[in-house]
Every structure is written in C-alpha cells, then in structure tokens.
Design an enzyme around this catalytic site. Structure first.
Site, PDB file in Angstrom:
ATOM      1  N   ASP A  17       0.854  -1.181   0.000  1.00  0.00           N
ATOM      2  CA  ASP A  17       0.000   0.000   0.000  1.00  0.00           C
ATOM      3  C   ASP A  17       0.900   1.245   0.000  1.00  0.00           C
ATOM      4  O   ASP A  17       2.096   1.159   0.296  1.00  0.00           O
ATOM      5  CB  ASP A  17      -0.878  -0.054   1.255  1.00  0.00           C
ATOM      6  CG  ASP A  17      -1.664   1.219   1.474  1.00  0.00           C
ATOM      7  OD1 ASP A  17      -2.387   1.626   0.559  1.00  0.00           O
ATOM      8  OD2 ASP A  17      -1.546   1.807   2.575  1.00  0.00           O
ATOM      9  N   ASP A  19      -0.330   5.172   1.029  1.00  0.00           N
ATOM     10  CA  ASP A  19      -0.592   6.097   2.139  1.00  0.00           C
ATOM     11  C   ASP A  19      -0.612   5.354   3.472  1.00  0.00           C
ATOM     12  O   ASP A  19      -1.391   4.426   3.668  1.00  0.00           O
ATOM     13  CB  ASP A  19      -1.931   6.799   1.937  1.00  0.00           C
ATOM     14  CG  ASP A  19      -1.924   7.730   0.751  1.00  0.00           C
ATOM     15  OD1 ASP A  19      -0.845   7.965   0.187  1.00  0.00           O
ATOM     16  OD2 ASP A  19      -3.004   8.226   0.374  1.00  0.00           O
ATOM     17  N   ASP A 219      -1.876  -0.819   6.002  1.00  0.00           N
ATOM     18  CA  ASP A 219      -2.177  -0.194   7.293  1.00  0.00           C
ATOM     19  C   ASP A 219      -3.657   0.048   7.527  1.00  0.00           C
ATOM     20  O   ASP A 219      -4.043   0.414   8.638  1.00  0.00           O
ATOM     21  CB  ASP A 219      -1.436   1.145   7.411  1.00  0.00           C
ATOM     22  CG  ASP A 219      -2.118   2.248   6.611  1.00  0.00           C
ATOM     23  OD1 ASP A 219      -2.432   3.309   7.190  1.00  0.00           O
ATOM     24  OD2 ASP A 219      -2.337   2.048   5.405  1.00  0.00           O
TER      25      ASP A 219
END
Length: 246
Positions: A17, A19, A219
């Site tokens: 991922d 961000d 996250d």
C-alpha cells in the site's frame, strides 16, 4: 538472495500500500522506504504498489522511487503491467501508454450513475471527485499538483462521510445490493466495483505467470483482502492500524 538482475525472475513479490504504509500517513514522505526498495531491486524482487491512488498519482510516485514494476490502482480496480518485453497482450488487457491495462472494477461514469441513483443527501458526505483543488488540498494535505491527480478518478469515488455510523452502514448496504463495493481507507470511504486489493493480486499473479510468493504490507481496512492472501502479511503502524486489526 539473487543479486544479478539477469537471473530468472524472483519467486517473491513485495506488494505495498502507499498512504500510511510506504508513505508517511501525515506528510506523505517516502524517504524512509528508499533503502528497502533499493535492496529489493538489487535482489531482483519486484515492488508492486497496490493503492487507492489514481493511475497518474501512482505513476508520479513510481518515477520518484525509480520503480518499474507492475502496479494496481484505486483499491484493486485496475492493474498495469509494463509492456516492455510483452509483445502480445495478456488475456483481457488493453494497451495504455507504456502498459497493459487490466480492469477489475467499474468505470467512473458507472459509479457516478450509481451514486446519483442512490440519491444521497448532499450533507451526508463529500465526494473527492467533486472537490475543487483547494478543497482537495485542505481535505488530504496533498500539494496542488497531487490534488489535481487525486481528483481525477477513473474507477472509484472516495467519500468523506459526515453522517453517523448507522447511516454509513445503511449506505454501504445499498451499494452492496447494487453489485458494487465500499472499502474504508485511511481517510476516505471508497465506492468501487465488485473488486478489492486481494482479488487484484490474484489477477496479477495469473497475468505474470508462475507461482510467486507474496510479502504484503498495509495499514488500513482496505488492505485486509490483500493481507489475508499473503504468504507474509505486515501491518504497518499508522493512525488506521487499529481499524485494520479489528
């Protein structure tokens, strides 16, 4: 560990991922990731970016990091394979710029039509694609150029939900009943087609061929699907990590 790029392709993929994972959640800084990316490249291990960001946002980050591998955008909605070395289109792919594009989700116009049909109260949410550049900068913390790229959605609609949990849940149910999906990212609730980051990784594995193992990093809740299919799953600590652990 292979260090000669002329050797056979690695049996591993590192899928990350952006961000809150590869990029700092607050500043979007990517400096801390550079040493690991360099080591992976020296070991001939592809680094696949799997993100909620748009095609043009991801191209800019790939360029900054000098990554030349495949990438996945808008929460698993589309996959891009570098066309160099692939003279024949992989099954289901169309040419776009220097890539083969494989669409897993729905086009933006289809999603816009869905949201219009659902007739959402204007006060219930803010749609990123309908924001001005200044509004997008204020909502996201991106600079103006990045905000322009973020607004230009092709396969998804990020929403900043203003209503309560019950109205949000009811909205997600209505989207699902229409054959679409919602995914919660670090900042936005994303409306997409019937796809996710995990299924996109499965399609990527098929398009690349061979049996490759995956180390996956994320996250936020929208990373759960790809973390679940990983050989090694890594939750990166960010403000969204607690939501993901649940």
């Amino acid at each position: 560990v292979m260090t000669d790029n002329t050797q056979a392709p690695s049996r591993w993929l590192v899928i990350s991922d952006l961000d809150g994972t590869l990029l700092d959640h607050h500043s979007y800084d990517l400096g801390a990731a550079r040493p690991a990316i360099k080591r992976l490249q020296q070991a001939n291990i592809p680094v696949v970016l799997n993100t909620s960001k748009t095609y043009h946002e991801t191209l800019s980050i790939r360029k900054e990091l000098a990554i030349d591998d495949a990438f996945i955008v808008e929460n698993g909605s589309a996959i891009y394979l570098p066309a160099s070395g692939l003279t024949v289109a992989p099954d289901g792919c169309e040419r776009r710029d220097g890539f083969w594009e494989f669409i897993c989700g729905r086009r933006q116009q289809e999603i816009a039509s869905l949201l219009q049909a659902l007739d959402i109260d204007d006060t219930a949410c803010t749609r990123l694609s309908q924001c001005s550049v200044d509004e997008a900068v204020a909502l996201t913390g991106l600079n103006r150029q990045q905000a322009v790229q973020a607004i230009a959605r092709e396969f998804s609609e990020p929403l900043l939900w203003h209503g309560d949990a019950a109205s949000r849940s009811a909205f997600c149910d209505r989207v699902a009943d229409s054959g679409y999906s919602t995914l919660q990212g670090g900042r936005f609730l994303h409306v997409i087609g019937d796809c996710d980051k995990g299924r996109a990784v499965g399609h990527l594995q098929r398009l690349l061929g061979g049996n490759r193992r995956c180390l996956v990093l994320g996250d936020s809740p929208n990373d759960a699907a790809m973390l679940e299919i990983a050989d090694i799953a890594v939750i990166v600590r960010s403000p969204s990590s607690d939501q993901l652990r649940k």
